[in-house]
Structures are given as structure tokens and as C-alpha cells.
Write an enzyme that holds these catalytic residues in place. Structure first.
Site, PDB file in Angstrom:
ATOM      1  N   HIS A 137      -3.563   6.945   2.774  1.00 48.43           N
ATOM      2  CA  HIS A 137      -3.924   5.663   2.148  1.00 48.43           C
ATOM      3  C   HIS A 137      -5.344   5.301   2.557  1.00 48.43           C
ATOM      4  O   HIS A 137      -5.726   5.401   3.727  1.00 48.43           O
ATOM      5  CB  HIS A 137      -2.941   4.589   2.599  1.00 48.43           C
ATOM      6  CG  HIS A 137      -3.385   3.193   2.297  1.00 48.43           C
ATOM      7  ND1 HIS A 137      -3.880   2.818   1.072  1.00 48.43           N
ATOM      8  CD2 HIS A 137      -3.424   2.077   3.074  1.00 48.43           C
ATOM      9  CE1 HIS A 137      -4.195   1.532   1.101  1.00 48.43           C
ATOM     10  NE2 HIS A 137      -3.934   1.064   2.298  1.00 48.43           N
ATOM     11  N   CYS A 186       0.811  -1.220   0.000  1.00 49.88           N
ATOM     12  CA  CYS A 186       0.000   0.000   0.000  1.00 49.88           C
ATOM     13  C   CYS A 186       0.846   1.272   0.000  1.00 49.88           C
ATOM     14  O   CYS A 186       0.369   2.339  -0.383  1.00 49.88           O
ATOM     15  CB  CYS A 186      -0.929   0.006   1.210  1.00 49.88           C
ATOM     16  SG  CYS A 186      -1.973  -1.457   1.325  1.00 49.88           S
ATOM     17  N   ASN A 216     -10.335  -0.453  -0.695  1.00 52.37           N
ATOM     18  CA  ASN A 216      -8.886  -0.334  -0.484  1.00 52.37           C
ATOM     19  C   ASN A 216      -8.164  -0.929  -1.686  1.00 52.37           C
ATOM     20  O   ASN A 216      -8.181  -2.133  -1.901  1.00 52.37           O
ATOM     21  CB  ASN A 216      -8.503  -1.072   0.800  1.00 52.37           C
ATOM     22  CG  ASN A 216      -7.015  -1.058   1.087  1.00 52.37           C
ATOM     23  OD1 ASN A 216      -6.202  -0.749   0.233  1.00 52.37           O
ATOM     24  ND2 ASN A 216      -6.644  -1.402   2.309  1.00 52.37           N
TER      25      ASN A 216
END
Length: 333
Positions: free
Chosen positions: A258, A122, A289
Site C-alpha cells: 500500500h 486502504c 496515498n
């Protein structure tokens, strides 16, 4: 003794254009709740996610990357042949080699640009942005293309109550080039390998091949420890990035964390004492996500919707498997 010549780059760099690609298939919570014995209300309370995007078979890592990149290139006002380096952050290009960046660079029409993939989960896009910044300022590249792209639906166990509702697909891209004023602040990055197992691929590829009926390995995550770590640690990293850039939270216009979990985003904002006027990216509600793609996807949405304006000061911060993290301040293109 001979003197080694050094390359001369730009004093400063900046993000010159951003683009994104969102898969066409929208998956509401209602479509996944039965398999995990859950509910729309539970998913939203736990993560803030209402729906996510899953890629169709033709929406490959390469296809999504090229689409996002073309938008970024157009907005930056350059030609593909001017790109000297292509950096792709991904964990879902399922060929061990070659790097998907090489195929993307060719399809875009770059002039034999340097091209490579990075695996920082990520945090990958922010890692790539830091590398591109250094390349432009150091003279290794004049224009660099940074892509974050994932097809996490390929590696998600849709019966896993801890991950099935979280992960999604998409791509985002940014062009980094020379600037007369500072446009990308110093990166603050690191990792906490002691917690390597908190987010990971479940099985080794060798164990997968040895199975009677091999299947793609799924991702697994220990949600509560990750939540505690990110909520506590990342606010400190964010402050370090502000300090390195020489600004305070009051100077920010935009915060793009994020898109891991809405509760983590809110906890970070509270810990940083962000002024109410600072616009916070909340793309996760509609997108899910998307790991390395989440920050450029969220930033591009904010630009398109007028929440982030050219010249605004934005803080980017990402964290994920490894546990790897990175943060930097940028000027919105």
C-alpha cells in the site's frame, strides 16, 4: 434427507487484467505547503511524496471506476456481460445507499451482475481480491471485477499539517477469473480494532448534520503510532502471506505494498530482507496515498513501465483504518 447441491467452480483463479485511472489535475507540494506552514523538503522527507492527483468535479467515483474497469476488461480479453460480480472498495462514495457498485455494473454493461461495496479503507482492494478469488474458485462467479477507488480530496482538511499532503484520488481495477494454474495465493487478513481511533472520520454524520453550517467530515490520522504499527506489524503479515503461498522472499519478483508512506515501504522491505533485484512499487511519489486505489494504481504503472512482467510473482499488502490489513501473493497478468 435431500442433499444440497453445491456450485462447481475453478480449481484455481488468477488476475487476468489490470487497469487504472489517474485524475488529470496534478498537485505539486508547492501548491499546499503555505496552508500547512511546511516545505517541499519536509513533505518529501516525511512521506516521499512529490506530487499527488486530485479529481475534478466531473471525475467522480463512478466515472473513475468505469474508466479503470474498461481497461482491465480489455486487457483480460473478456466482454463486460461475462462479469458475474462487481466489488468496489471505497470509503468516499458519499451515498449511504445504494452501493456505487450497482451503478458501475450497469454502466459497464454487465448482465445484471451481483454488485456491492466494501469498506476496509486502504486494505479494501486486497479484501476484494480475496473475495473474488474465493467466488471464482467456489463457483459463485466465473469472472469478478474488483475496483479500488477514492476521492479523498473531498474529505481532506487542506489546513491539517498531518494529512493535507498525504491523501489523493484515483481508481484501479482488476478482473479475476479461472486459471489452469494457481494465480492468487491464500489471503492473510485481520484487524486491530483496539487502535480504531488512529485513522478515522473526524465526526459522526449525525454531529455534522446538527452543525449550524454543516461541512463534509474530514479524515484524521495519528501519524507516528500508525507508522510504528505498520513498519513493525506488516512485515510479519507479509511473511505469513509468503509462507501460505509456499514461497520465500527470494522467489519474489515484485513487491506492491500500500502506498501509504515511502518510509514505511522502505522499513518493510528491510525487515523482510528483500533481495535487491525485487522491484518495489513507489507510486506514492507521483500519486500520493489513494487508500483502496493505491495497489492497483501502483501495479498498473509497473506493468505499463515494464517493471512487472506477465508471470512475475508479486506480493500485495495493504493496511489502513480499522486497523484493517490484508496480503496475498499473485501472478502478474
Amino acid at each position: 434427507m435431500a442433499t444440497i447441491a453445491t456450485e462447481t467452480g475453478s480449481s484455481y483463479s488468477a488476475v487476468l487484467g489490470v487497469g487504472s485511472y489517474r485524475p488529470s489535475r496534478v498537485i505539486p507540494n508547492a501548491e499546499i505547503v503555505d496552508a500547512i506552514d511546511s516545505s517541499d523538503e519536509w513533505i518529501q522527507q516525511r512521506s516521499g511524496i512529490r506530487q499527488r492527483r486530485f479529481a475534478s468535479p466531473e471525475e467522480t467515483v463512478q466515472m473513475m471506476s468505469v474508466a479503470a474497469s474498461r481497461k482491465a476488461i480489455e486487457r483480460a480479453g473478456i466482454a463486460p456481460a461475462q462479469i458475474d460480480c462487481v466489488i468496489v472498495a471505497t470509503v468516499t462514495h458519499l451515498l449511504q445507499t445504494p452501493a456505487i457498485a450497482t451503478a458501475i455494473a450497469y454502466e459497464l454493461g454487465t448482465d445484471q451482475a451481483a454488485a456491492f461495496d466494501i469498506s476496509a479503507a486502504c486494505a479494501g482492494f486486497c479484501h476484494g481480491l480475496a473475495l473474488a478469488d474465493q467466488m471464482v474458485r467456489g463457483g459463485a462467479a466465473h469472472y469478478a471485477l474488483v475496483i479500488g477507488v477514492e476521492r479523498l480530496s473531498d474529505l481532506t482538511d487542506m489546513a491539517d499539517r498531518g494529512t493535507a499532503f498525504i491523501f489523493a484520488d484515483g481508481a484501479g481495477a482488476a478482473i479475476v477469473g479461472p486459471s489452469q494454474t494457481p494465480g492468487i495465493g491464500p489471503v492473510v487478513w485481520g484487524s486491530d480494532g483496539e487502535q480504531f481511533d488512529l485513522i478515522r472520520q473526524k465526526e459522526d454524520w449525525r454531529d455534522i448534520v446538527a452543525m449550524d453550517r454543516p461541512v463534509l467530515p474530514y479524515l484524521t490520522m495519528q501519524g507516528n503510532p500508525v507508522f510504528r504499527w505498520a513498519s513493525f506489524t506488516m512485515a510479519k503479515v507479509a511473511q505469513q502471506a509468503l509462507d501460505k503461498a509456499g514461497i520465500a522472499a527470494d522467489d519474489l519478483d515484485v513487491f506492491v505494498p500500500h502506498q501509504a508512506n515511502m518510509r514505511i515501504i522502505d522499513a518493510m522491505a528491510r525487515a523482510m530482507k528483500l533481495p535487491e533485484r525485487v522491484v518495489i512499487a513507489r507510486d506514492i511519489a507521483e500519486q500520493g496515498n489513494t487508500s483502496a486505489a493505491s495497489i492497483p494504481l501502483a501495479l498498473d504503472r509497473m506493468i505499463d513501465e515494464g517493471q512487472a512482467k506477465s508471470g512475475d510473482i508479486a506480493l500485495l499488502i495493504a493496511f489502513g483504518a480499522g486497523l484493517a490489513y490484508a496480503a496475498q501473493v499473485i501472478a502478474v497478468p
